[in-house]
Design an enzyme around this catalytic site. Structure first.
Site, short mmCIF file in Angstrom:
data_model
loop_
_atom_site.label_atom_id
_atom_site.label_comp_id
_atom_site.label_asym_id
_atom_site.label_seq_id
_atom_site.Cartn_x
_atom_site.Cartn_y
_atom_site.Cartn_z
N PHE A 10 -5.19 3.26 14.59
CA PHE A 10 -5.15 3.65 13.96
C PHE A 10 -6.63 3.63 12.89
O PHE A 10 -6.75 1.85 12.75
CB PHE A 10 -4.03 4.18 12.84
CG PHE A 10 -2.96 5.00 13.61
CD1 PHE A 10 -2.82 5.22 14.49
CD2 PHE A 10 -3.34 6.98 12.37
CE1 PHE A 10 -1.75 6.02 14.68
CE2 PHE A 10 -2.44 7.27 12.86
CZ PHE A 10 -1.80 7.08 13.84
N LYS A 41 -14.47 0.20 15.07
CA LYS A 41 -12.71 -0.39 15.41
C LYS A 41 -12.43 0.08 16.33
O LYS A 41 -12.15 -0.92 17.12
CB LYS A 41 -12.08 0.25 13.81
CG LYS A 41 -11.81 -0.67 13.06
CD LYS A 41 -10.94 0.12 11.70
CE LYS A 41 -11.59 0.07 10.36
NZ LYS A 41 -10.29 0.20 9.47
N ASN A 54 0.81 -1.10 0.36
CA ASN A 54 -0.20 -0.30 0.25
C ASN A 54 0.37 1.35 -0.13
O ASN A 54 2.47 1.21 0.28
CB ASN A 54 -0.55 -0.21 1.04
CG ASN A 54 -0.01 -0.19 2.41
OD1 ASN A 54 0.61 0.65 2.76
ND2 ASN A 54 -0.86 -1.57 3.17
N ASP A 94 -3.92 -5.99 4.77
CA ASP A 94 -4.87 -7.76 5.06
C ASP A 94 -4.72 -9.04 5.01
O ASP A 94 -5.64 -9.91 5.61
CB ASP A 94 -6.09 -6.83 5.02
CG ASP A 94 -6.83 -5.61 5.84
OD1 ASP A 94 -6.28 -5.62 7.30
OD2 ASP A 94 -7.37 -4.59 4.63
N LYS A 140 -12.01 -3.71 18.03
CA LYS A 140 -10.42 -4.17 18.22
C LYS A 140 -10.58 -3.65 19.84
O LYS A 140 -9.43 -3.78 20.41
CB LYS A 140 -10.09 -3.31 17.31
CG LYS A 140 -9.68 -2.92 16.32
CD LYS A 140 -8.37 -3.68 15.66
CE LYS A 140 -9.04 -3.46 14.02
NZ LYS A 140 -8.01 -3.99 12.74
N LYS A 163 9.78 -16.91 -10.16
CA LYS A 163 9.22 -15.42 -11.29
C LYS A 163 7.66 -16.21 -11.76
O LYS A 163 7.64 -17.65 -12.89
CB LYS A 163 9.71 -15.37 -11.98
CG LYS A 163 9.52 -14.11 -12.54
CD LYS A 163 10.66 -13.29 -13.45
CE LYS A 163 8.73 -11.77 -14.80
NZ LYS A 163 10.00 -11.38 -15.04
N1 CTP Z 1 -4.21 -3.71 12.00
C1 CTP Z 1 -3.00 -4.28 11.72
N2 CTP Z 1 -3.27 -5.40 11.74
C2 CTP Z 1 -4.08 -6.06 10.91
C3 CTP Z 1 -4.61 -4.17 10.15
C4 CTP Z 1 -5.09 -3.36 10.89
O1 CTP Z 1 -2.94 -4.54 13.72
N3 CTP Z 1 -4.01 -7.33 10.38
C5 CTP Z 1 -4.34 -2.14 12.44
C6 CTP Z 1 -3.70 -1.38 12.10
O2 CTP Z 1 -2.50 -0.72 12.07
C7 CTP Z 1 -4.13 0.16 12.31
C8 CTP Z 1 -5.84 -1.08 12.87
O3 CTP Z 1 -5.12 -1.88 12.98
O4 CTP Z 1 -3.62 1.02 14.00
C9 CTP Z 1 -6.67 -0.06 11.21
O5 CTP Z 1 -6.17 -0.52 10.60
P1 CTP Z 1 -7.76 -0.12 9.13
O6 CTP Z 1 -6.66 -0.15 7.54
O7 CTP Z 1 -8.12 1.01 9.25
O8 CTP Z 1 -8.71 -1.12 9.70
P2 CTP Z 1 -8.82 -2.74 9.06
O9 CTP Z 1 -8.78 -3.13 10.83
O10 CTP Z 1 -7.23 -3.39 8.63
O11 CTP Z 1 -10.07 -2.62 8.47
P3 CTP Z 1 -10.44 -2.19 6.64
O12 CTP Z 1 -9.34 -2.54 6.05
O13 CTP Z 1 -11.88 -3.09 6.87
O14 CTP Z 1 -11.14 -0.85 7.00
#
Ligand code: CTP
Length: 413
Positions: A337, A351, A223, A292, A355, A302
């Site tokens: 975040f 969240k 990302n 995710d 969480k 490759k």
């Molecule tokens: N986070 C994490 N581990 C993951 C995904 C996210 O620790 N596998 C943490 C990020 O560091 C952030 C928070 O979860 O502090 C939220 O991340 P975000 O990408 O906004 O949300 P997600 O929980 O991934 O949900 P979505 O992508 O569905 O919005």
């Protein structure tokens, strides 16, 4: 022309130690530049250094007695190594020879400069210069490692043609860069002195940057995270007295100095590193953009483009933040975040609850002026106690201070 813009600085007192190497003449230029930047500099030399540059040169430029041998009959101060060392804000060694590094590392105090090193409580910066073989020698490496552990700051030697006509690492860093590093270090100390140490005793564990989930040896899923927000929090926390450990994924900025940095690539590695470090932490901040999903199978060779369509099966990565929350030990503050493009506050609230967080920083990444890669950010900081701090568009440094203010507020509750 050299221009140092460090705003209003106090008049720093610098003890400049000059050692016996061919680069000793460059210490004269360092002295002049430090004086131009408004520093008061007093010079001490080793006996060998006087074979390269005369003490008179430094005496004329500083209007101060230059100490080589504190037992010398013309030394005006009978306990010079104590008086000199107690009255400086920084001991700077230019050039630092292999010999002086070895003596400092082993606590040998057989002349004025080495006694000053032991007697001083001021921070020490050294700018080594020596032949490449000497710099790479295991004995020097050992001494450098020990000095780093003792808190000595190295102005790293650079690669170039050395006095012995060989090319390699060991050349004294450019004088302008030496002075720049010295002034920037002193400036950071000045800001530390002025800042309230309200995070003293806290140990922040912060994840930073994006993770990379490899598809094959060439490709990955990732990302746009730059790491700027996490690093801004780390820097601000350090200034406010906290100890900081960073778990760093893919970033475009460099991690700040003065903290433990663990580099990782994938979400799985970040998870492991967090779990290994969590026990020592009093605050966890999940500033990383963790992927995710990651490929179920990573191809070891490759993948060739021999079909029109390619399906990659993905599996969910561990939710690190959620796992931290589940394993939380007494007193651990957990901050997450939520990077959102729409319904920012609503998703963030979900969240926070789902969480089980103490705080969530909801940032709006919908516009190019805030969020990923940008130097600015905007959003909200929501607390489990119902608190809501609105953060209008501001620098990530300013936002970092607001996040830390909220952590301090929760801690004092
Ligand atoms: N986070 C994490 N581990 C993951 C995904 C996210 O620790 N596998 C943490 C990020 O560091 C952030 C928070 O979860 O502090 C939220 O991340 P975000 O990408 O906004 O949300 P997600 O929980 O991934 O949900 P979505 O992508 O569905 O919005």
């Amino acid at each position: 022309m050299l221009f140092f813009d460090f705003g209003v600085m106090k008049e720093w007192k610098i003890g400049l130690g000059v050692c016996g190497g061919i680069a000793a003449y460059k210490a004269v230029e360092v002295l002049r530049l430090l004086q131009k930047a408004g520093c008061f500099v007093q010079v001490a030399m080793t006996k060998e250094a006087t074979k390269f540059v005369k003490p008179l040169t430094f005496r004329a430029l500083t209007n101060q007695y230059v100490i080589v041998d504190d037992y010398s009959a013309d030394n005006p101060d009978p306990i010079a190594h104590v008086n000199f060392s107690q009255n400086i804000d920084l001991l700077l060694i230019v050039p630092a020879t292999a010999n002086i590094l070895a003596k400092f590392a082993n606590g040998i105090a057989d002349d004025f400069l080495t006694s000053t090193y032991l007697a001083s409580t001021a921070p020490v910066m050294v700018a080594p210069a020596m032949n490449t073989a000497m710099w790479n020698h295991p004995a020097t490496k050992r001494n450098v490692q020990r000095l780093r552990e003792d808190g000595v700051i190295f102005i790293e030697p650079v690669e170039g043609e050395l006095a012995c006509k060989t090319v390699g690492t060991g050349k004294l860093e450019d004088v302008e860069n030496i002075v720049r590093q010295v002034l920037s270090f002193l400036e950071s100390r000045q800001s530390v002195e002025a800042v309230e140490q309200d995070l003293e005793g806290e140990h922040l564990l912060i994840t930073v940057g994006g993770t990379r989930e490899e598809i094959d040896p060439v490709r990955y899923i990732s990302n746009h995270s730059s790491g700027k927000m996490g690093f801004a929090i780390a820097r601000a926390a350090r200034r406010r007295g906290a100890e900081v450990t960073l778990i760093v994924g893919n970033v475009i900025a460099s991690p700040p100095e003065g903290m433990k940095v663990i580099n990782v690539v994938s979400a799985e590695q970040m998870y492991q590193a967090v779990m290994d470090e969590l026990k020592k932490a009093t605050v966890y901040i999940g500033a990383a953009a963790v992927a995710d999903y990651s490929p179920v199978n990573r191809s070891s060779s490759k993948i060739k483009k021999n079909s029109d369509r390619l399906t990659i099966e993905l599996k969910k990565t561990p939710d690190i933040l959620k796992a931290v929350s589940l394993k939380r030990h007494d007193g651990l503050v957990v901050v997450g975040f939520a990077a959102e493009t729409d319904n920012v506050e609503e998703y963030a609230k979900e969240k926070l609850k789902e969480k089980n967080l103490d705080l969530i920083v909801a940032n709006d990444i919908s516009s190019s002026e805030s969020g990923f890669g940008s130097d600015k950010n905007r959003g909200f900081i929501l607390g489990r106690d119902g608190s809501r701090v609105e953060v209008p568009l501001m620098s990530k440094e300013e936002m970092a201070e607001k996040i830390l203010d909220e952590i301090v507020r929760l801690r004092n509750k």
